[in-house]
Design a protein around this motif. Structure first.
Motif, PDB file in Angstrom:
ATOM      1  N   ILE A 175       0.839  -1.191   0.000  1.00  0.00           N
ATOM      2  CA  ILE A 175       0.000   0.000   0.000  1.00  0.00           C
ATOM      3  C   ILE A 175       0.879   1.247   0.000  1.00  0.00           C
ATOM      4  O   ILE A 175       1.668   1.444   0.920  1.00  0.00           O
ATOM      5  N   PRO A 176       0.752   2.105  -1.029  1.00  0.00           N
ATOM      6  CA  PRO A 176       1.532   3.346  -1.044  1.00  0.00           C
ATOM      7  C   PRO A 176       1.174   4.224   0.153  1.00  0.00           C
ATOM      8  O   PRO A 176       0.018   4.289   0.561  1.00  0.00           O
ATOM      9  N   ASP A 177       2.173   4.895   0.710  1.00  0.00           N
ATOM     10  CA  ASP A 177       1.951   5.790   1.840  1.00  0.00           C
ATOM     11  C   ASP A 177       1.069   6.955   1.411  1.00  0.00           C
ATOM     12  O   ASP A 177       1.255   7.523   0.330  1.00  0.00           O
ATOM     13  N   THR A 178       0.083   7.313   2.244  1.00  0.00           N
ATOM     14  CA  THR A 178      -0.844   8.387   1.892  1.00  0.00           C
ATOM     15  C   THR A 178      -0.190   9.758   1.916  1.00  0.00           C
ATOM     16  O   THR A 178      -0.678  10.701   1.291  1.00  0.00           O
ATOM     17  N   ASN A 179       0.917   9.892   2.640  1.00  0.00           N
ATOM     18  CA  ASN A 179       1.617  11.181   2.733  1.00  0.00           C
ATOM     19  C   ASN A 179       2.764  11.280   1.739  1.00  0.00           C
ATOM     20  O   ASN A 179       2.967  12.325   1.116  1.00  0.00           O
ATOM     21  N   LYS A 180       3.518  10.201   1.610  1.00  0.00           N
ATOM     22  CA  LYS A 180       4.670  10.194   0.709  1.00  0.00           C
ATOM     23  C   LYS A 180       4.586   8.966  -0.191  1.00  0.00           C
ATOM     24  O   LYS A 180       4.816   7.845   0.240  1.00  0.00           O
ATOM     25  N   GLY A 181       4.209   9.189  -1.460  1.00  0.00           N
ATOM     26  CA  GLY A 181       4.073   8.080  -2.386  1.00  0.00           C
ATOM     27  C   GLY A 181       5.369   7.373  -2.697  1.00  0.00           C
ATOM     28  O   GLY A 181       5.376   6.325  -3.332  1.00  0.00           O
ATOM     29  N   SER A 182       6.491   7.938  -2.248  1.00  0.00           N
ATOM     30  CA  SER A 182       7.781   7.302  -2.485  1.00  0.00           C
ATOM     31  C   SER A 182       8.008   6.126  -1.531  1.00  0.00           C
ATOM     32  O   SER A 182       8.991   5.410  -1.665  1.00  0.00           O
ATOM     33  N   LEU A 183       7.091   5.922  -0.587  1.00  0.00           N
ATOM     34  CA  LEU A 183       7.182   4.799   0.342  1.00  0.00           C
ATOM     35  C   LEU A 183       6.035   3.837   0.101  1.00  0.00           C
ATOM     36  O   LEU A 183       4.942   4.239  -0.301  1.00  0.00           O
ATOM     37  N   VAL A 184       6.269   2.563   0.352  1.00  0.00           N
ATOM     38  CA  VAL A 184       5.217   1.565   0.272  1.00  0.00           C
ATOM     39  C   VAL A 184       5.269   0.709   1.535  1.00  0.00           C
ATOM     40  O   VAL A 184       6.342   0.338   2.007  1.00  0.00           O
ATOM     41  N   HIS A 185       4.091   0.447   2.097  1.00  0.00           N
ATOM     42  CA  HIS A 185       3.985  -0.337   3.321  1.00  0.00           C
ATOM     43  C   HIS A 185       3.562  -1.766   2.982  1.00  0.00           C
ATOM     44  O   HIS A 185       2.665  -1.972   2.157  1.00  0.00           O
ATOM     45  N   PHE A 186       4.219  -2.745   3.592  1.00  0.00           N
ATOM     46  CA  PHE A 186       3.881  -4.149   3.424  1.00  0.00           C
ATOM     47  C   PHE A 186       2.900  -4.527   4.536  1.00  0.00           C
ATOM     48  O   PHE A 186       3.155  -4.283   5.711  1.00  0.00           O
ATOM     49  N   TYR A 187       1.794  -5.148   4.164  1.00  0.00           N
ATOM     50  CA  TYR A 187       0.807  -5.618   5.132  1.00  0.00           C
ATOM     51  C   TYR A 187       0.558  -7.109   4.914  1.00  0.00           C
ATOM     52  O   TYR A 187       0.489  -7.582   3.769  1.00  0.00           O
ATOM     53  N   LEU A 188       0.422  -7.840   6.001  1.00  0.00           N
ATOM     54  CA  LEU A 188      -0.035  -9.216   5.911  1.00  0.00           C
ATOM     55  C   LEU A 188      -1.536  -9.206   6.140  1.00  0.00           C
ATOM     56  O   LEU A 188      -2.032  -8.639   7.120  1.00  0.00           O
ATOM     57  N   VAL A 189      -2.266  -9.808   5.202  1.00  0.00           N
ATOM     58  CA  VAL A 189      -3.730  -9.854   5.265  1.00  0.00           C
ATOM     59  C   VAL A 189      -4.156 -11.291   5.533  1.00  0.00           C
ATOM     60  O   VAL A 189      -3.856 -12.194   4.749  1.00  0.00           O
ATOM     61  N   ASN A 190      -4.846 -11.504   6.630  1.00  0.00           N
ATOM     62  CA  ASN A 190      -5.322 -12.843   6.998  1.00  0.00           C
ATOM     63  C   ASN A 190      -6.840 -12.871   6.881  1.00  0.00           C
ATOM     64  O   ASN A 190      -7.566 -12.445   7.775  1.00  0.00           O
ATOM     65  N   GLU A 191      -7.343 -13.361   5.752  1.00  0.00           N
ATOM     66  CA  GLU A 191      -8.785 -13.486   5.545  1.00  0.00           C
ATOM     67  C   GLU A 191      -9.310 -14.840   6.016  1.00  0.00           C
ATOM     68  O   GLU A 191     -10.487 -15.134   5.838  1.00  0.00           O
ATOM     69  N   THR A 192      -8.455 -15.664   6.607  1.00  0.00           N
ATOM     70  CA  THR A 192      -8.883 -16.980   7.057  1.00  0.00           C
ATOM     71  C   THR A 192      -9.390 -16.909   8.497  1.00  0.00           C
ATOM     72  O   THR A 192      -9.283 -15.883   9.172  1.00  0.00           O
TER      73      THR A 192
END
Length: 318
Positions: free
Chosen positions: A84-101
């Motif tokens: 997910i690109p950072d909402t303040n600085k698009g030069s950063l991207v955040h990694f998220y683990l998504v657990n839909e199980t």
């Protein structure tokens, strides 16, 4: 070092503030302000601005309240890594683990660069939840390390545990070529990589038939292009912010050549390529190709009152 990528900081000795967009070494970080210029700063000259919003809610607020899922509604698939690109600085991207199980997950993320391993994250995830595990700079995509991921599942219900997930990724710009999608549990868009892809099942009968049935040859038809073709990279690729200048030029020239061939195939009399002014490299490549093309009668700047010097009109031989 106590500072992390994405943190909002203020300079101690001058009236300036911004976001940390690069970790240079243990003593120096890169800080980008509202002018989008990154400058190196010693960490002893920075102060963290507490309470400043990063645009993302705490993981505890993102977790679904109902943790216990009824056996008949138990979900066994849906483990993703989200970017997910950072909402303040698009030069950063955040990694998220998504657990839909409906499983609890025990998850680790490590990086490997130049034969050096580094632990980036470890922890337990609740069912139906999302958590941030890492942050990286988009501008350094080509320098990203290999990421090693491991996850095991747990539930107190009478459900067979998942096979442990052990995988690794070395990301490139092409991995972000698809359009962004809505990320579960969070009101943001980004890219998803599924970690628990189902095993490939081979239909033996269809496999046998494929050896004996002669495939039908289909005649490919060239799609008729528009008479005005916009070659700006944001019109061609959703992942343009991940691409280097060389990759952008290659994509633009390929689109130009494809549309040029299609126009000739459909017997166009003329066509306009919108390439912009920029540094002139793309325009020069286009004019060089047109000058040698046997089906091109002439070419010129197109409608200067509309495009300035940012478009070229091509006149074909008839």
């Amino acid at each position: 070092m106590n500072f992390k990528l994405g943190e909002f900081v203020r300079f101690i000795d001058e009236n300036r503030e911004g976001y940390i967009t690069r970790i240079i070494d243990e003593q120096i970080v890169g800080v980008t302000g509202d002018d989008d210029f990154e400058i190196p700063v010693a960490i002893n000259n920075l102060a963290r601005v507490h309470g400043h919003s990063t645009g993302f809610e705490d993981d505890e607020e993102l977790a679904i309240e109902d943790k216990l899922v009824a056996l008949e509604n138990f979900k066994e698939k849906g483990i993703h890594l989200a970017f997910i690109p950072d909402t303040n600085k698009g030069s950063l991207v955040h990694f998220y683990l998504v657990n839909e199980t409906s499983f609890e997950l025990f998850f680790t993320l490590n990086s490997l660069a130049k034969e050096v391993y580094k632990g980036e994250f470890s922890g337990k995830m609740e069912p139906l939840s999302i958590t941030k595990v890492h942050t990286a700079a988009l501008s350094e995509l080509d320098l990203w390390p290999k990421y090693l991921i491991q996850a095991i599942s747990y539930t107190s219900l009478n459900i067979k545990p998942l096979k442990p997930i052990i995988t690794d990724f070395k990301f490139k710009a092409k991995d972000f070529a698809d359009s962004k999608k809505d990320i579960p549990f969070i009101k943001q868009q980004g890219w998803l990589v599924q970690l628990d892809e189902p095993e490939l099942k081979i239909d033996v009968q269809k496999l046998k038939e494929s050896f004996f049935n002669q495939p039908k040859t289909e005649k490919k038809q060239t799609e008729k292009p528009q008479r005005e073709v916009d070659l700006h990279i944001e019109k061609l690729r959703a992942d343009f912010q991940f691409l280097s200048k060389a990759e952008i030029l290659e994509i633009q020239l390929k689109e130009f050549e494809t549309k040029l061939d299609a126009a000739i195939s459909h017997q166009f009399t003329d066509m306009i390529f919108i390439h912009g002014v920029g540094n002139g490299i793309l325009k020069n490549h286009i004019h060089k190709t047109l000058g040698k093309h046997p089906q091109v009668r002439t070419f010129k700047d197109a409608y200067k009152e509309k495009f300035g010097y940012g478009a070229t009109e091509v006149i074909f031989k008839t």
